[in-house]
Design a protein around this motif. Structure first.
Motif, short mmCIF file in Angstrom:
data_model
loop_
_atom_site.label_atom_id
_atom_site.label_comp_id
_atom_site.label_asym_id
_atom_site.label_seq_id
_atom_site.Cartn_x
_atom_site.Cartn_y
_atom_site.Cartn_z
N GLU A 163 0.76 -1.15 0.06
CA GLU A 163 -0.13 0.04 -0.16
C GLU A 163 1.06 1.38 0.08
O GLU A 163 0.45 2.50 -0.47
N ALA A 164 2.13 0.88 0.38
CA ALA A 164 2.91 2.46 0.30
C ALA A 164 3.57 2.34 -0.91
O ALA A 164 4.71 3.04 -1.07
N GLY A 165 3.22 1.67 -1.78
CA GLY A 165 3.67 1.73 -3.36
C GLY A 165 4.84 1.18 -3.56
O GLY A 165 5.51 1.38 -4.47
N ALA A 166 5.44 0.06 -2.80
CA ALA A 166 6.61 -0.47 -2.95
C ALA A 166 6.64 -1.38 -4.34
O ALA A 166 5.64 -2.01 -4.64
N THR A 167 7.72 -1.17 -5.15
CA THR A 167 7.84 -2.42 -6.31
C THR A 167 8.73 -3.53 -5.91
O THR A 167 8.44 -4.44 -6.59
N ALA A 168 9.43 -3.56 -4.88
CA ALA A 168 10.19 -4.64 -4.32
C ALA A 168 10.03 -4.73 -2.81
O ALA A 168 10.22 -3.70 -2.21
N LEU A 169 9.61 -6.05 -2.66
CA LEU A 169 9.50 -6.23 -1.28
C LEU A 169 10.36 -7.52 -0.66
O LEU A 169 10.39 -8.61 -1.71
N GLN A 170 10.79 -7.62 0.53
CA GLN A 170 11.98 -8.63 0.64
C GLN A 170 11.32 -8.92 2.21
O GLN A 170 11.22 -8.13 3.12
#
Lengths: 182, 116
Positions: free
Chosen positions: A17-24
């Motif tokens: 929801e915070a607009g991340a394009t990459a999540l780890q």
């Protein structure tokens, strides 16, 4: 939450929801030092100092139309009950890292739960937000990245139901193969 | 017998012998109750007008009760709320009561009183 996997899903949803394009998402079990670490890192819009200061305050979040919910305050309380801590670092425009620690064998520590299902749920957003999941038990590591997976799959999207079904089971087996006790 | 009078928070506090920490919502009719020490469960299951029996004392319990619209929290087991929990309950006007009895006993007495 009855299982830590639900906390991880909740925090990872904040990242999306915070607009991340990459999540780890990383889970590290240190059986030698009796510690469990859960790390969720994203490249989303991040938080300014004021939001960061209040991120774990249940009252602040309830009054501000509940942008982030009670997820972080509840996770913080769980960490502290289990002789650990919650550490959040964030920079506006760069991203956020949430690191939760607890004593691995603490009696009140909720079980990890079904990370296969959580990875599956997060992979549904793979086109918008890629996911790298890592599970490490002592030195043994299992890792999967939806970007690598997409390359292997070619024309079949990661979000194809057949892929998602396979993925959940693959993650469960991967975690077991590290000797996880979480 | 058969017909049960509505039970207010004040009546329950008296009948269960609870000690008042924050005397709010005494006239509120109790619509039901939750017995749980898992905050997220109460967040999901707590209903407006209920009371909550728990051994948790962290300020977060007030946030959860407030969110669910519950009247009061009964802290069982002889545990005492943290000072910030008390301050928050005063601010949010949520009743906070304590007892040396177990959650089991308090729930049983509340049921006997007619809260369903």
């Amino acid at each position: 939450m009855r299982e830590l996997s639900l906390h991880i899903l909740d925090i990872a949803r904040n990242s999306i929801e915070a607009g991340a394009t990459a999540l780890q998402v990383s889970i590290v079990e240190h059986q030698d030092t009796d510690a469990l670490e859960l790390i969720v890192r994203d490249n989303g819009r991040g938080m300014d100092e004021d939001s960061l200061r209040h991120a774990t305050d249940a009252f602040y979040t309830t009054r501000e139309t509940r942008k982030v919910g009670l997820g972080l305050p509840l996770l913080k309380a769980t960490c502290e009950r289990c002789e650990g801590a919650l550490d959040i670092r964030s920079k506006p425009g760069e991203g956020t890292e949430v690191r939760a620690t607890m004593r691995l064998t603490h009696l009140d520590r909720p079980p990890l739960g079904d990370m296969g299902k959580v990875v599956q749920a997060l992979a549904c957003e793979a086109e918008r937000t890629s996911l790298r999941y890592r599970h490490q038990t002592n030195g043994k590591r299992f890792e999967i990245d939806t970007r690598d997976l997409q390359k292997e799959l070619g024309n079949v999207p990661v979000t194809d139901p057949r892929v998602l079904c396979w993925l959940a089971e693959f993650v469960r087996n991967g975690i077991l193969s590290t000797g996880s006790k979480a | 017998m058969g017909y049960l009078q509505p039970v207010t928070v004040g009546r329950a506090v008296e009948a269960l012998g609870l000690a008042a920490v924050v005397s709010a919502e005494l006239g509120g009719e109790i619509s039901g109750a939750q017995v749980s020490d898992l905050l997220s469960y109460v967040m999901a299951e707590g209903k407006r007008g209920q009371v909550w029996i728990t051994i948790q004392t962290h300020p977060n319990i007030v946030a959860v009760a407030g969110l669910a619209g519950m009247h009061a929290i009964f802290i069982a087991g002889g545990f005492e709320p943290e000072p910030e929990t008390v301050a928050r309950a005063e601010e949010e006007e949520i009743g906070l009561f304590i007892s040396a009895e177990t959650s089991y006993t308090l729930a049983g007495r509340l049921y006997e009183l007619g809260v369903r």
